[in-house]
Each structure stands twice: as C-alpha cells, then as structure tokens.
Motif scaffolding. Structure first.
Motif, PDB file in Angstrom:
ATOM      1  N   ILE A 203       0.904  -1.207   0.058  1.00 40.24           N
ATOM      2  CA  ILE A 203      -0.087  -0.029  -0.085  1.00 40.24           C
ATOM      3  C   ILE A 203       0.762   1.257   0.129  1.00 40.24           C
ATOM      4  O   ILE A 203       1.903   1.479   1.001  1.00 40.24           O
ATOM      5  CB  ILE A 203      -0.911  -0.210   1.119  1.00 40.24           C
ATOM      6  CG1 ILE A 203      -1.685  -1.068   1.304  1.00 40.24           C
ATOM      7  CG2 ILE A 203      -1.728   1.206   1.234  1.00 40.24           C
ATOM      8  CD1 ILE A 203      -2.586  -1.308   2.451  1.00 40.24           C
ATOM      9  N   SER A 204       0.716   2.015  -0.874  1.00 36.94           N
ATOM     10  CA  SER A 204       1.233   3.321  -1.008  1.00 36.94           C
ATOM     11  C   SER A 204       0.177   4.408  -0.606  1.00 36.94           C
ATOM     12  O   SER A 204      -0.897   4.530  -0.899  1.00 36.94           O
ATOM     13  CB  SER A 204       1.622   3.928  -2.379  1.00 36.94           C
ATOM     14  OG  SER A 204       2.787   2.942  -2.637  1.00 36.94           O
ATOM     15  N   ILE A 205       0.748   5.167   0.429  1.00 41.58           N
ATOM     16  CA  ILE A 205      -0.484   6.122   1.188  1.00 41.58           C
ATOM     17  C   ILE A 205       0.139   7.447   1.099  1.00 41.58           C
ATOM     18  O   ILE A 205       1.462   8.000   0.868  1.00 41.58           O
ATOM     19  CB  ILE A 205      -0.603   5.452   2.515  1.00 41.58           C
ATOM     20  CG1 ILE A 205       0.846   5.674   3.377  1.00 41.58           C
ATOM     21  CG2 ILE A 205      -1.024   4.278   2.910  1.00 41.58           C
ATOM     22  CD1 ILE A 205       0.636   5.759   4.914  1.00 41.58           C
TER      23      ILE A 205
ATOM     24  N   GLU B 232      -0.246   9.347   7.014  1.00 41.25           N
ATOM     25  CA  GLU B 232       0.476   8.123   7.517  1.00 41.25           C
ATOM     26  C   GLU B 232       0.323   7.615   8.996  1.00 41.25           C
ATOM     27  O   GLU B 232      -0.078   6.700   9.310  1.00 41.25           O
ATOM     28  CB  GLU B 232       2.192   8.319   7.244  1.00 41.25           C
ATOM     29  CG  GLU B 232       2.971   7.214   7.801  1.00 41.25           C
ATOM     30  CD  GLU B 232       4.511   7.470   7.768  1.00 41.25           C
ATOM     31  OE1 GLU B 232       5.195   6.622   7.848  1.00 41.25           O
ATOM     32  OE2 GLU B 232       4.803   8.791   8.039  1.00 41.25           O
TER      33      GLU B 232
ATOM     34  N   TRP C  38      -3.394   6.387   9.490  1.00 41.39           N
ATOM     35  CA  TRP C  38      -3.220   4.900   9.093  1.00 41.39           C
ATOM     36  C   TRP C  38      -2.477   3.714   9.775  1.00 41.39           C
ATOM     37  O   TRP C  38      -3.128   2.658   9.791  1.00 41.39           O
ATOM     38  CB  TRP C  38      -2.554   5.175   7.426  1.00 41.39           C
ATOM     39  CG  TRP C  38      -2.533   3.855   6.753  1.00 41.39           C
ATOM     40  CD1 TRP C  38      -3.812   3.270   6.036  1.00 41.39           C
ATOM     41  CD2 TRP C  38      -1.878   2.685   6.571  1.00 41.39           C
ATOM     42  NE1 TRP C  38      -3.361   2.134   5.325  1.00 41.39           N
ATOM     43  CE2 TRP C  38      -2.277   1.876   5.662  1.00 41.39           C
ATOM     44  CE3 TRP C  38      -0.491   2.870   6.943  1.00 41.39           C
ATOM     45  CZ2 TRP C  38      -1.407   0.885   5.424  1.00 41.39           C
ATOM     46  CZ3 TRP C  38       0.231   1.585   6.588  1.00 41.39           C
ATOM     47  CH2 TRP C  38      -0.341   0.688   5.756  1.00 41.39           C
TER      48      TRP C  38
ATOM     49  N   GLY D 284       4.974   9.452  -2.296  1.00 43.89           N
ATOM     50  CA  GLY D 284       4.099   8.600  -1.257  1.00 43.89           C
ATOM     51  C   GLY D 284       5.030   7.788  -0.370  1.00 43.89           C
ATOM     52  O   GLY D 284       6.336   7.948  -0.419  1.00 43.89           O
TER      53      GLY D 284
ATOM     54  N   THR E 285       5.311   3.757   1.158  1.00 46.23           N
ATOM     55  CA  THR E 285       4.838   2.551   0.914  1.00 46.23           C
ATOM     56  C   THR E 285       5.136   1.472   1.886  1.00 46.23           C
ATOM     57  O   THR E 285       6.232   1.464   2.430  1.00 46.23           O
ATOM     58  CB  THR E 285       5.511   1.880  -0.288  1.00 46.23           C
ATOM     59  OG1 THR E 285       5.134   2.997  -1.436  1.00 46.23           O
ATOM     60  CG2 THR E 285       4.875   0.670  -0.817  1.00 46.23           C
TER      61      THR E 285
ATOM     62  N   ARG F 101      -6.813   8.179  -0.794  1.00 46.78           N
ATOM     63  CA  ARG F 101      -5.623   8.639  -0.234  1.00 46.78           C
ATOM     64  C   ARG F 101      -4.443   7.543  -0.373  1.00 46.78           C
ATOM     65  O   ARG F 101      -3.313   7.539   0.395  1.00 46.78           O
ATOM     66  CB  ARG F 101      -5.681   8.754   1.474  1.00 46.78           C
ATOM     67  CG  ARG F 101      -6.763   9.602   1.452  1.00 46.78           C
ATOM     68  CD  ARG F 101      -6.518  11.179   1.137  1.00 46.78           C
ATOM     69  NE  ARG F 101      -5.584  12.032   1.782  1.00 46.78           N
ATOM     70  CZ  ARG F 101      -5.522  13.004   2.884  1.00 46.78           C
ATOM     71  NH1 ARG F 101      -6.789  13.065   3.389  1.00 46.78           N
ATOM     72  NH2 ARG F 101      -4.548  13.519   3.104  1.00 46.78           N
ATOM     73  N   PHE F 102      -4.758   6.353  -0.883  1.00 48.44           N
ATOM     74  CA  PHE F 102      -3.885   5.237  -1.124  1.00 48.44           C
ATOM     75  C   PHE F 102      -4.050   4.589  -2.409  1.00 48.44           C
ATOM     76  O   PHE F 102      -4.936   4.632  -3.028  1.00 48.44           O
ATOM     77  CB  PHE F 102      -4.099   4.244  -0.022  1.00 48.44           C
ATOM     78  CG  PHE F 102      -5.534   3.482  -0.085  1.00 48.44           C
ATOM     79  CD1 PHE F 102      -5.280   2.118  -0.647  1.00 48.44           C
ATOM     80  CD2 PHE F 102      -6.559   3.873   0.374  1.00 48.44           C
ATOM     81  CE1 PHE F 102      -6.562   1.321  -0.895  1.00 48.44           C
ATOM     82  CE2 PHE F 102      -7.720   3.208   0.349  1.00 48.44           C
ATOM     83  CZ  PHE F 102      -7.475   1.853  -0.412  1.00 48.44           C
TER      84      PHE F 102
END
Length: 107
Positions: free
Chosen positions: A8-10, A15, A18, A51, A53, A88-89
């Motif tokens: 997952i790239s956020i 951050e 999450w 991003g 990850t 957002r991801f």
C-alpha cells in the motif's frame, strides 16, 4: 505455506492515522478471522516521490486458509479500508508460495 502480501502506498499526510488504524484495528482483525499464523508490517524503502509505501505480509498454513479469508472476510475488510482512506492510497496484492525456509542457527 502461503504468503499473502498487501502493498500500500499512502498519502504522507495520513501516515500516522493509517499506521495506528492498521496496528490497532485492521491487522488484529485480519489475524483474528483470517486463519493466518503470523503477519508483518514492513516499510518499503526506495518508493517513488510523493508517497510512502508499506507491505503487510500474512502467512497462511495453506491456500485453503487464504481462500476462506478471501471469500468470507476480505471484501468487507477491504471496503472498510476504502471507506476510511478513500483517495489517499493505492494498493495491490501478491500471492507467494513459500518453497523453503532457512533460519539462522541459534548462537
């Protein structure tokens, strides 16, 4: 053994929230219902600009355990993630069969 990996790239802005949600809610819930025997939350280094990850690896004893999770639990859990962090991801999933394990000798 089957390794189910979710990458997952956020958005860096979310951050902290999450990570907290993944540690306190999502990963424990997956472990409780999914038939997995262990999981790891890892930070991926060298991602593209803009991003952050992460990779979450879940180890299942068999493909049947993973199939049960994907059929009965994954859609709802993925939807909860989407509802909470929509836009957002970006995520993708990889399925790996563990061919052999090697462990360091105890010293």
């Amino acid at each position: 053994m089957i390794l189910y990996n979710v990458t997952i790239s956020i958005d860096p802005v979310i951050e902290h929230d999450w990570l907290r949600w993944m540690r306190e809610v999502h990963i424990p819930m997956v472990m409780e219902v999914g038939g997995f025997i262990e999981s790891r939350l890892c930070r991926v280094h060298g991602e593209e600009e803009g991003g952050l990850t992460y990779a979450i690896g879940y180890l299942a004893p068999s493909k049947a355990h993973l199939d049960k999770y994907e059929l009965n639990f994954a859609p709802k859990m993925q939807q909860e993630h989407m509802n909470k962090f929509s836009g957002r991801f970006a995520a993708f999933r990889t399925l790996l069969t563990v061919v052999e394990e090697f462990k360091a000798p105890i010293s």
